[in-house]
Enzyme design. Structure first.
Site, PDB file in Angstrom:
ATOM      1  N   GLY A 129       9.711  -0.343  11.385  1.00 22.98           N
ATOM      2  CA  GLY A 129       8.407   0.027  10.826  1.00 22.98           C
ATOM      3  C   GLY A 129       7.812  -0.742   9.585  1.00 22.98           C
ATOM      4  O   GLY A 129       8.570  -1.251   8.887  1.00 22.98           O
ATOM      5  N   GLN A 172       3.024  -3.589   2.668  1.00 27.41           N
ATOM      6  CA  GLN A 172       4.412  -4.384   2.578  1.00 27.41           C
ATOM      7  C   GLN A 172       4.340  -5.955   2.478  1.00 27.41           C
ATOM      8  O   GLN A 172       5.124  -6.748   2.111  1.00 27.41           O
ATOM      9  CB  GLN A 172       5.208  -3.923   3.269  1.00 27.41           C
ATOM     10  CG  GLN A 172       5.867  -2.483   2.995  1.00 27.41           C
ATOM     11  CD  GLN A 172       6.993  -1.822   4.092  1.00 27.41           C
ATOM     12  OE1 GLN A 172       6.697  -1.449   5.103  1.00 27.41           O
ATOM     13  NE2 GLN A 172       8.259  -2.305   3.846  1.00 27.41           N
ATOM     14  N   CYS A 190      14.372   0.073   4.281  1.00 30.22           N
ATOM     15  CA  CYS A 190      13.235  -0.243   4.065  1.00 30.22           C
ATOM     16  C   CYS A 190      13.067  -1.690   3.912  1.00 30.22           C
ATOM     17  O   CYS A 190      13.896  -2.178   3.067  1.00 30.22           O
ATOM     18  CB  CYS A 190      12.578   0.263   2.735  1.00 30.22           C
ATOM     19  SG  CYS A 190      10.644  -0.174   2.636  1.00 30.22           S
ATOM     20  N   LEU A 191      12.286  -2.506   4.521  1.00 37.88           N
ATOM     21  CA  LEU A 191      12.180  -3.812   4.572  1.00 37.88           C
ATOM     22  C   LEU A 191      11.767  -4.202   3.192  1.00 37.88           C
ATOM     23  O   LEU A 191      12.042  -5.550   2.684  1.00 37.88           O
ATOM     24  CB  LEU A 191      11.161  -4.617   5.613  1.00 37.88           C
ATOM     25  CG  LEU A 191      11.424  -4.246   7.015  1.00 37.88           C
ATOM     26  CD1 LEU A 191      10.472  -4.761   7.859  1.00 37.88           C
ATOM     27  CD2 LEU A 191      12.874  -5.043   7.348  1.00 37.88           C
ATOM     28  N   HIS A 245       8.118   7.799   6.615  1.00 38.90           N
ATOM     29  CA  HIS A 245       8.367   6.727   5.662  1.00 38.90           C
ATOM     30  C   HIS A 245       7.340   5.770   5.423  1.00 38.90           C
ATOM     31  O   HIS A 245       6.869   5.200   4.545  1.00 38.90           O
ATOM     32  CB  HIS A 245       9.721   5.852   6.411  1.00 38.90           C
ATOM     33  CG  HIS A 245      10.185   4.941   5.436  1.00 38.90           C
ATOM     34  ND1 HIS A 245      11.130   4.633   4.810  1.00 38.90           N
ATOM     35  CD2 HIS A 245       9.496   3.642   5.287  1.00 38.90           C
ATOM     36  CE1 HIS A 245      11.469   3.600   4.301  1.00 38.90           C
ATOM     37  NE2 HIS A 245      10.304   2.708   4.505  1.00 38.90           N
ATOM     38  N   GLU A 246       6.641   5.378   6.599  1.00 40.12           N
ATOM     39  CA  GLU A 246       5.656   4.392   6.595  1.00 40.12           C
ATOM     40  C   GLU A 246       4.281   4.916   6.203  1.00 40.12           C
ATOM     41  O   GLU A 246       3.887   4.315   5.201  1.00 40.12           O
ATOM     42  CB  GLU A 246       5.460   3.805   8.180  1.00 40.12           C
ATOM     43  CG  GLU A 246       6.693   3.220   8.858  1.00 40.12           C
ATOM     44  CD  GLU A 246       7.128   2.005   7.882  1.00 40.12           C
ATOM     45  OE1 GLU A 246       6.516   1.366   7.019  1.00 40.12           O
ATOM     46  OE2 GLU A 246       8.276   1.811   7.914  1.00 40.12           O
ATOM     47  N   HIS A 280       4.188   4.527   2.443  1.00 40.13           N
ATOM     48  CA  HIS A 280       3.682   3.354   1.930  1.00 40.13           C
ATOM     49  C   HIS A 280       2.319   3.237   1.273  1.00 40.13           C
ATOM     50  O   HIS A 280       1.675   2.389   0.758  1.00 40.13           O
ATOM     51  CB  HIS A 280       4.211   2.200   2.743  1.00 40.13           C
ATOM     52  CG  HIS A 280       5.722   1.780   2.718  1.00 40.13           C
ATOM     53  ND1 HIS A 280       6.206   1.314   1.847  1.00 40.13           N
ATOM     54  CD2 HIS A 280       6.294   1.974   3.897  1.00 40.13           C
ATOM     55  CE1 HIS A 280       7.544   0.930   2.007  1.00 40.13           C
ATOM     56  NE2 HIS A 280       7.817   1.058   3.130  1.00 40.13           N
TER      57      HIS A 280
HETATM   58 NI    NI Z   1       9.473   0.999   4.080  1.00 29.48          NI
END
Ligand code: NI
Length: 178
Positions: free
Chosen positions: A45, A50, A92-93, A135-136, A139
């Site tokens: 995701g 991000q 998380c990236l 989660h996304e 953000h």
């Molecule tokens: Ni994330």
């Protein structure tokens, strides 16, 4: 085009992203770039903030776990239902190489728009997709999974991220000098 992924702590990851108002070619390009960036980083995701773009756009691909699903683009998504609770080890990236248990709802429904501006509802129960959606979407309001951890754990991870970013900066500087 593959974008650089911002690493926490970064003030842009704490901003509230703006709703999309134009369902145009630029939006399609953004979604394409987000998928490309996410796949290159081996994530499931990615949210637009991000990559430093403060728009309410999320891409998710959990098809490796759920074969019957398709990759999802969600524009201006809103969670309309949350039920139950589950613990899932999340990463998380923007917080590379860290994974911690986070409590989330088991069942979620999300209302969103697709790239053509058509509204749809996505409902899922007990899947990786349910976790990824929560989660996304976080953000988009400047939230990160580390916010769910103890301040001690969050502090340790933050120090590792600061060191990681310093190492990356030094690497980039020495490459420039060559
Ligand atoms: Ni994330």
């Amino acid at each position: 085009m593959i974008h650089d992924i911002l690493i926490w702590p970064d003030p842009r990851l704490r901003e509230v992203s703006q709703p999309v108002t134009a369902f145009d070619a630029d939006l399609k390009k953004l979604a394409d770039d987000m998928f490309e960036t996410m796949y290159a980083a081996k994530g499931v995701g990615l949210a637009a903030p991000q990559i430093g773009i403060l728009k309410r756009v999320v891409v998710i691909d959990t098809t490796s776990q759920d074969q019957d699903l398709t990759p999802q683009v969600l524009v201006n998504p809103v969670i309309t239902l949350k039920e139950g609770s589950q613990i899932f080890k999340e990463g998380c990236l923007s917080v590379p190489d860290e994974a911690e248990n986070v409590e989330r709802a088991v069942k979620v429904a999300v209302r969103a728009f697709d790239l053509s501006g058509k509204e749809f509802t996505l409902e899922t129960d007990g899947t990786l997709l349910a976790v990824a959606l929560q989660h996304e979407l976080e953000h988009l309001d400047g939230g990160l999974f580390v916010d769910h951890l103890s301040s001690l754990k969050r502090g340790l991870i933050k120090r590792r991220m600061v060191r990681l970013k310093e190492a990356k900066r030094r690497e980039a500087n020495s490459a420039n000098k060559e």
